[in-house]
Design a protein around this motif. Structure first.
Motif: not given
Length: 246
Positions: A144-145, A147-155, A163-167, A181-185
């Motif tokens: 979920e997070p 997918d959100y990043i990939r869809q909204n990276f422009k903004h 975190a809210e998106v991922a509950y 992913l061995a990295k931070t958000p």
């Protein structure tokens, strides 16, 4: 069987017979390249993945012959790192399927050396994770997070919003990204933006400042700095070098 007996057994089998064992792994793509990034071997799964009829259509080609330029560029850069002595191990990444869709893959690469210890090429494997239930569960943990990043990276958006998106709480989100992913958000967001910036630099004539704006970097100097840290050169140098060395 001790090491000496094992080496003797391997020598009797021959390298070609060992390599052909990878044809028994239908969900694993396996390849070998020379120092110039030309394919010199691939298993049957790799051949089918590329949509060609036989190994003769693979040998002598490079990633640029099979993948979009921005993806091929990443493969080549990975090869150069491996040739320089670094390993790529189980890196989780998005890539294209044979049908042209995107999916999760895990990739590992190593250098090939001769008897004198000279590096003469690279080899690697890639696994399509959606075909492996255990690995897929790891991907689902951050789906979920991601997918959100990939869809909204422009903004612009905050880690709290992600975190809210991922509950999840921010700390739980951080732990999950580090585990799977061995990295931070923040690092992942940055990488997604930079990958898309590199794609625009290759596929368009868009001014570099606009490329930064289109990929979520409002500060142009910060964009250039991050691009150089991640890819080893400034956006302007990357674009020039790409077109000078197709």
């Amino acid at each position: 069987m001790n090491d000496k007996n094992f080496d003797s057994f391997v020598n009797q089998m021959g390298v070609k017979q060992l390599i052909r064992m990878f044809d028994l792994l239908p969900d694993v793509l396996f390849w070998i390249k020379d120092n110039s990034h030309n394919f010199i071997h691939a298993n049957q799964a790799f051949i089918e993945h590329k949509g060609v009829k036989g190994i003769e259509k693979i040998i002598g080609k490079t990633d640029y012959d099979f993948s979009p330029a921005h993806i091929a560029e990443q493969f080549i850069r990975d090869d150069e790192k491996v040739l320089a002595g670094k390993n790529v191990t189980e890196r989780l990444e998005m890539n294209m399927t044979q049908s042209g869709d995107t999916a999760w893959y895990a990739t590992s690469k190593r250098a090939i050396t001769n008897e004198n210890g000279d590096t003469i090429g690279t080899y690697g494997i890639t696994r399509h994770l959606e075909k492996q239930a255990k690995a897929l569960s790891n991907v689902d943990a951050v789906k979920e997070p991601v997918d959100y990043i990939r869809q909204n990276f422009k903004h612009p958006f905050t880690i709290e919003e992600l975190a809210e998106v991922a509950y999840l709480s921010v700390s739980a989100l951080e732990r999950r990204f580090k585990k799977y992913l061995a990295k931070t958000p923040k690092q992942f967001i940055n990488e997604v933006r930079l990958e898309n910036a590199r794609k625009l630099l290759i596929e368009t004539n868009m001014p570099i400042s606009q490329v930064g704006d289109e990929t979520g970097f409002s500060d142009h100097s910060y964009f250039s700095k991050q691009f150089r840290l991640f890819f080893g050169e400034l956006p302007s140098d990357f674009r020039r070098n790409y077109y000078n060395n197709p």
